[in-house]
Design a protein around this motif. Structure first.
Motif, PDB file in Angstrom:
ATOM      1  N   GLU A  30      40.789 -85.566   2.734  1.00 23.83           N
ATOM      2  CA  GLU A  30      40.557 -84.125   2.863  1.00 23.83           C
ATOM      3  C   GLU A  30      39.368 -83.702   2.010  1.00 23.83           C
ATOM      4  O   GLU A  30      39.285 -84.010   0.822  1.00 23.83           O
ATOM      5  CB  GLU A  30      41.799 -83.337   2.439  1.00 23.83           C
ATOM      6  CG  GLU A  30      41.630 -81.830   2.628  1.00 23.83           C
ATOM      7  CD  GLU A  30      42.876 -81.031   2.305  1.00 23.83           C
ATOM      8  OE1 GLU A  30      42.767 -79.998   1.622  1.00 23.83           O
ATOM      9  OE2 GLU A  30      43.975 -81.455   2.725  1.00 23.83           O
ATOM     10  N   ILE A  31      38.418 -82.984   2.623  1.00 23.53           N
ATOM     11  CA  ILE A  31      37.233 -82.524   1.896  1.00 23.53           C
ATOM     12  C   ILE A  31      37.356 -81.065   1.475  1.00 23.53           C
ATOM     13  O   ILE A  31      36.568 -80.580   0.658  1.00 23.53           O
ATOM     14  CB  ILE A  31      35.966 -82.695   2.754  1.00 23.53           C
ATOM     15  CG1 ILE A  31      36.067 -81.851   4.019  1.00 23.53           C
ATOM     16  CG2 ILE A  31      35.716 -84.160   3.070  1.00 23.53           C
ATOM     17  CD1 ILE A  31      34.776 -81.782   4.812  1.00 23.53           C
ATOM     18  N   GLY A  32      38.336 -80.339   2.011  1.00 25.10           N
ATOM     19  CA  GLY A  32      38.513 -78.934   1.684  1.00 25.10           C
ATOM     20  C   GLY A  32      39.060 -78.175   2.875  1.00 25.10           C
ATOM     21  O   GLY A  32      39.433 -78.777   3.890  1.00 25.10           O
ATOM     22  N   LYS A  33      39.098 -76.835   2.751  1.00 26.95           N
ATOM     23  CA  LYS A  33      39.655 -75.994   3.799  1.00 26.95           C
ATOM     24  C   LYS A  33      38.646 -74.925   4.195  1.00 26.95           C
ATOM     25  O   LYS A  33      37.902 -74.412   3.362  1.00 26.95           O
ATOM     26  CB  LYS A  33      40.949 -75.324   3.322  1.00 26.95           C
ATOM     27  CG  LYS A  33      42.061 -76.321   3.091  1.00 26.95           C
ATOM     28  CD  LYS A  33      43.328 -75.637   2.622  1.00 26.95           C
ATOM     29  CE  LYS A  33      44.456 -76.650   2.631  1.00 26.95           C
ATOM     30  NZ  LYS A  33      45.185 -76.756   1.453  1.00 26.95           N
ATOM     31  N   THR A  34      38.621 -74.605   5.476  1.00 27.35           N
ATOM     32  CA  THR A  34      37.743 -73.571   5.990  1.00 27.35           C
ATOM     33  C   THR A  34      38.488 -72.248   6.094  1.00 27.35           C
ATOM     34  O   THR A  34      39.701 -72.210   6.217  1.00 27.35           O
ATOM     35  CB  THR A  34      37.195 -73.930   7.378  1.00 27.35           C
ATOM     36  OG1 THR A  34      38.296 -73.990   8.296  1.00 27.35           O
ATOM     37  CG2 THR A  34      36.471 -75.264   7.366  1.00 27.35           C
ATOM     38  N   GLY A  35      37.717 -71.161   6.056  1.00 25.12           N
ATOM     39  CA  GLY A  35      38.215 -69.832   6.339  1.00 25.12           C
ATOM     40  C   GLY A  35      37.314 -69.225   7.403  1.00 25.12           C
ATOM     41  O   GLY A  35      36.400 -69.886   7.910  1.00 25.12           O
TER      42      GLY A  35
END
Length: 278
Positions: A70-75
């Motif tokens: 996992e590289i992060g989360k989008t919004g």
């Protein structure tokens, strides 16, 4: 009846939150955002922009995985910029569903992946799509740059061959799996040449920025028969059948090579299958 009313009420509340709320994500600085939007290329790596330029599902942050990490989360109205080594990479968008996209990248080129958001049963669903340069840059320009798990926004996240070569391994390994490297605490480094020799050769490089699926050994899955039946319904005759291409949790992806040269891919979840175009 009471249970149905409660379920209906819960669905309305969740849908309202998805449409009106705002997900909390890690944003990069304005200077880094401006630099990323110059779309400058790097002769030694590929740049992959993963953008989400819609407000639908605004209350829900959606995780992005790159090569299993996992590289992060989008919004809403946000994007990642990833500097990757040339070769095969796998992106997965995590929402109510898992959307998989395989890429073969070339150094010195930019790639644009749209994380399309759709309404689901209780949460939003998503779909990763490789876009043209014009469409991709337009989507990125109306979005803001995200940090990659607190690191530099432009980061090569997956473990590369050079990184594997520096990791310690056991002095004695009994019957290791083919093409694998076993990591242990009491260890010594192994030469890079030894590791590189054991790694499989990279798949052919895409010449026109199209999505390709890495060649993998043919494997039968639990839904192979179902996918073969769907292929026949679409006038696809195959002597080999449906091979399992990808599996994670309840999600499976199959591929059928038709005798007329076509290739059909199907996504199955809980043995419910449908044809999709990556």
């Amino acid at each position: 009846m009471v249970r149905l009313i409660r379920l209906f009420t819960t669905t309305i509340i969740l849908s309202a939150g998805i449409l009106t709320g705002c997900a909390s994500v890690k944003m990069a600085s304005q200077s880094e955002d401006a630099k990323a939007k110059t779309f400058a290329t790097n002769p030694q790596q590929a740049n992959v922009y993963v953008y989400r330029n819609e407000f639908i599902g605004a209350a829900l942050s959606m995780a992005i995985e790159l090569d299993g990490k996992e590289i992060g989360k989008t919004g809403p109205k946000s994007y990642f910029l990833l500097g990757l080594e040339p070769g095969h990479h796998t992106l997965v968008s995590k929402a109510e569903n898992d959307s998989l996209l395989n890429l073969i990248t070339e150094a010195g080129k930019n790639y644009y992946v749209w994380q399309e958001v759709k309404m689901g049963l209780l949460l939003a669903r998503s779909k990763l799509q490789l876009m043209s340069e014009a469409e991709g840059q337009a989507g990125v320009r109306e979005s803001k740059l995200l940090e990659v798990n607190g690191a530099s926004p432009v980061a090569s996240v997956p473990v590369t061959k050079s990184e594997v070569a520096t990791k310690p391994v056991e002095k004695t390994i009994s019957q290791p799996a083919p093409d694998s490297v076993v990591v242990a605490k009491q260890a010594e480094p192994i030469p890079a040449a030894t590791v590189n020799a054991s790694l499989p050769s990279p798949a052919p490089v895409a010449s026109n920025n199209i999505t390709k699926i890495e060649r993998v050994p043919f494997e039968i899955g639990v839904s192979s028969v179902t996918v073969e039946r769907i292929a026949k319904q679409n006038s696809c005759q195959s002597t080999k059948g449906a091979g399992l291409l990808y599996k994670k949790g309840p999600v499976e992806v199959y591929r059928v090579q038709c005798e007329d040269g076509r290739e059909i891919k199907a996504r199955c979840e809980m043995r419910q299958c449908e044809i999709f175009t990556p």
